[in-house]
Design a protein around this motif. Structure first.
Motif, PDB file in Angstrom:
ATOM      1  N   ARG A  27      31.716 -11.020  23.059  1.00 18.69           N
ATOM      2  CA  ARG A  27      32.357 -12.593  21.189  1.00 18.69           C
ATOM      3  C   ARG A  27      31.742 -14.096  22.596  1.00 18.69           C
ATOM      4  N   ARG A  28      32.325 -13.651  23.852  1.00 22.57           N
ATOM      5  CA  ARG A  28      32.087 -14.691  25.157  1.00 22.57           C
ATOM      6  C   ARG A  28      30.759 -14.229  25.351  1.00 22.57           C
ATOM      7  N   ASP A  29      30.570 -14.247  25.313  1.00 18.70           N
ATOM      8  CA  ASP A  29      28.406 -13.884  25.365  1.00 18.70           C
ATOM      9  C   ASP A  29      28.173 -15.416  24.203  1.00 18.70           C
ATOM     10  N   LEU A  30      28.341 -14.537  23.190  1.00 20.35           N
ATOM     11  CA  LEU A  30      27.428 -15.538  22.159  1.00 20.35           C
ATOM     12  C   LEU A  30      27.687 -16.798  22.115  1.00 20.35           C
ATOM     13  N   MET A  31      29.994 -17.473  22.820  1.00 17.57           N
ATOM     14  CA  MET A  31      30.122 -18.414  22.377  1.00 17.57           C
ATOM     15  C   MET A  31      29.345 -19.598  23.012  1.00 17.57           C
ATOM     16  N   LYS A  32      29.673 -18.765  24.428  1.00 18.58           N
ATOM     17  CA  LYS A  32      28.663 -20.087  25.723  1.00 18.58           C
ATOM     18  C   LYS A  32      30.096 -21.536  25.392  1.00 18.58           C
ATOM     19  N   PRO A  33      30.611 -21.826  25.703  1.00 15.26           N
ATOM     20  CA  PRO A  33      31.978 -22.871  25.910  1.00 15.26           C
ATOM     21  C   PRO A  33      30.819 -24.201  26.353  1.00 15.26           C
ATOM     22  N   ILE A  34      29.925 -24.134  27.486  1.00 14.97           N
ATOM     23  CA  ILE A  34      29.564 -25.291  28.008  1.00 14.97           C
ATOM     24  C   ILE A  34      28.686 -25.541  26.661  1.00 14.97           C
ATOM     25  N   GLN A  35      27.308 -24.772  26.258  1.00 15.81           N
ATOM     26  CA  GLN A  35      26.598 -24.762  24.960  1.00 15.81           C
ATOM     27  C   GLN A  35      27.511 -25.715  24.006  1.00 15.81           C
ATOM     28  N   LEU A  36      28.042 -25.200  23.402  1.00 18.82           N
ATOM     29  CA  LEU A  36      29.422 -25.711  22.147  1.00 18.82           C
ATOM     30  C   LEU A  36      29.776 -26.668  22.199  1.00 18.82           C
ATOM     31  N   LEU A  37      30.473 -27.074  23.980  1.00 20.18           N
ATOM     32  CA  LEU A  37      30.708 -28.454  24.076  1.00 20.18           C
ATOM     33  C   LEU A  37      29.430 -29.130  24.298  1.00 20.18           C
ATOM     34  N   GLY A  38      28.332 -29.140  24.530  1.00 20.81           N
ATOM     35  CA  GLY A  38      27.549 -30.218  25.025  1.00 20.81           C
ATOM     36  C   GLY A  38      26.772 -29.909  23.743  1.00 20.81           C
ATOM     37  N   LEU A  39      26.547 -29.046  23.120  1.00 20.13           N
ATOM     38  CA  LEU A  39      25.894 -29.363  21.525  1.00 20.13           C
ATOM     39  C   LEU A  39      27.178 -30.435  20.929  1.00 20.13           C
ATOM     40  N   ALA A  40      28.455 -30.530  20.779  1.00 28.36           N
ATOM     41  CA  ALA A  40      28.916 -31.230  20.402  1.00 28.36           C
ATOM     42  C   ALA A  40      29.096 -32.797  20.845  1.00 28.36           C
ATOM     43  N   PHE A  41      29.117 -32.812  21.916  1.00 27.91           N
ATOM     44  CA  PHE A  41      28.942 -33.914  22.655  1.00 27.91           C
ATOM     45  C   PHE A  41      27.882 -35.072  22.139  1.00 27.91           C
ATOM     46  N   GLY A  42      27.198 -33.647  22.623  1.00 24.91           N
ATOM     47  CA  GLY A  42      25.374 -34.691  21.741  1.00 24.91           C
ATOM     48  C   GLY A  42      25.479 -35.501  20.696  1.00 24.91           C
ATOM     49  N   ALA A  43      26.120 -34.349  19.765  1.00 19.65           N
ATOM     50  CA  ALA A  43      26.241 -35.169  18.138  1.00 19.65           C
ATOM     51  C   ALA A  43      26.259 -35.865  18.268  1.00 19.65           C
ATOM     52  N   ALA A  44      28.112 -36.207  19.647  1.00 16.22           N
ATOM     53  CA  ALA A  44      28.297 -37.224  19.495  1.00 16.22           C
ATOM     54  C   ALA A  44      28.254 -38.674  19.748  1.00 16.22           C
ATOM     55  N   LEU A  45      27.563 -38.192  20.514  1.00 12.07           N
ATOM     56  CA  LEU A  45      27.081 -39.298  21.175  1.00 12.07           C
ATOM     57  C   LEU A  45      25.953 -40.085  20.272  1.00 12.07           C
ATOM     58  N   PHE A  46      24.914 -39.281  19.696  1.00 14.46           N
ATOM     59  CA  PHE A  46      23.863 -39.757  18.901  1.00 14.46           C
ATOM     60  C   PHE A  46      24.753 -40.580  17.681  1.00 14.46           C
ATOM     61  N   ALA A  47      25.752 -39.884  16.895  1.00 14.39           N
ATOM     62  CA  ALA A  47      26.425 -40.811  16.123  1.00 14.39           C
ATOM     63  C   ALA A  47      27.705 -41.669  15.988  1.00 14.39           C
ATOM     64  N   GLY A  48      27.879 -42.320  17.673  1.00 12.14           N
ATOM     65  CA  GLY A  48      28.252 -43.147  18.487  1.00 12.14           C
ATOM     66  C   GLY A  48      27.630 -44.141  18.284  1.00 12.14           C
ATOM     67  N   PHE A  49      26.327 -43.714  19.139  1.00 15.74           N
ATOM     68  CA  PHE A  49      25.492 -44.986  19.102  1.00 15.74           C
ATOM     69  C   PHE A  49      24.481 -45.087  18.164  1.00 15.74           C
ATOM     70  N   THR A  50      24.286 -43.853  16.975  1.00 16.69           N
ATOM     71  CA  THR A  50      23.704 -44.645  15.682  1.00 16.69           C
ATOM     72  C   THR A  50      25.074 -46.254  14.630  1.00 16.69           C
ATOM     73  N   THR A  51      25.961 -45.107  15.149  1.00 18.14           N
ATOM     74  CA  THR A  51      26.840 -46.519  14.951  1.00 18.14           C
ATOM     75  C   THR A  51      26.549 -48.107  15.220  1.00 18.14           C
ATOM     76  N   LEU A  52      27.378 -48.062  16.715  1.00 12.18           N
ATOM     77  CA  LEU A  52      26.478 -49.113  17.292  1.00 12.18           C
ATOM     78  C   LEU A  52      25.297 -49.953  17.000  1.00 12.18           C
ATOM     79  N   MET A  53      24.516 -49.070  16.614  1.00 14.01           N
ATOM     80  CA  MET A  53      23.410 -49.909  16.297  1.00 14.01           C
ATOM     81  C   MET A  53      23.219 -49.957  15.087  1.00 14.01           C
ATOM     82  N   SER A  54      24.041 -49.917  14.235  1.00 16.03           N
ATOM     83  CA  SER A  54      23.866 -50.294  12.789  1.00 16.03           C
ATOM     84  C   SER A  54      24.587 -51.202  12.410  1.00 16.03           C
ATOM     85  N   MET A  55      25.661 -51.594  13.698  1.00 17.46           N
ATOM     86  CA  MET A  55      26.701 -52.409  13.066  1.00 17.46           C
ATOM     87  C   MET A  55      26.313 -53.995  13.931  1.00 17.46           C
ATOM     88  N   GLY A  56      24.995 -53.827  14.829  1.00 18.86           N
ATOM     89  CA  GLY A  56      24.998 -54.904  15.738  1.00 18.86           C
ATOM     90  C   GLY A  56      25.529 -54.723  16.818  1.00 18.86           C
TER      91      GLY A  56
END
Length: 124
Positions: free
Chosen positions: A11-40
């Motif tokens: 299960r540890r091999d499947l989870m790969k904590p760095i990849q899991l955190l990286g995916l969540a961080f990338g999605a958070a950056l996208f959502a934050g940047f999109t929100t900033l762009m849409s709010m001017g």
């Protein structure tokens, strides 16, 4: 040179904590940047609107990070590590006890309409 036998993933091999955190961080950056762009945020605005856009963008990024992290972690808990390397040689949606489960081509597929079954035949 001898190769080690293929070990089943843990299960540890499947989870790969760095990849899991990286995916969540990338999605958070996208959502934050999109929100900033849409709010001017990157336009010439009064200071209170820029501050409000920054706060909303950080909240959106934080919520997205937590939601993606929890969702992917829960989806990974569903996967059985012993079944990752096994092959599936039967249709997944058919019950195991049906005789058609072994022969996927024998499943009841509807027949295609023939060329002579046109609308003029139904007129009588």
């Amino acid at each position: 040179m001898t190769d080690k036998p293929a070990e089943k993933p843990t299960r540890r091999d499947l989870m790969k904590p760095i990849q899991l955190l990286g995916l969540a961080f990338g999605a958070a950056l996208f959502a934050g940047f999109t929100t900033l762009m849409s709010m001017g945020f990157f336009q010439t605005r009064p200071a209170d609107e820029i501050q409000r856009a920054l706060v909303v963008g950080l909240v959106a990024a934080g919520v997205t990070f937590i939601v993606v992290l929890i969702t992917v972690a829960l989806l990974l808990l569903v996967v059985d590590p012993a079944k990752v390397t096994t092959t599936v040689d039967r249709p997944l949606l058919l019950p195991r006890d049906t005789p058609d489960a072994a022969a996927p081509e024998a499943a009841g597929t509807p027949e295609a309409p023939r060329a002579d079954d046109g609308p003029e035949k139904s007129r009588g």
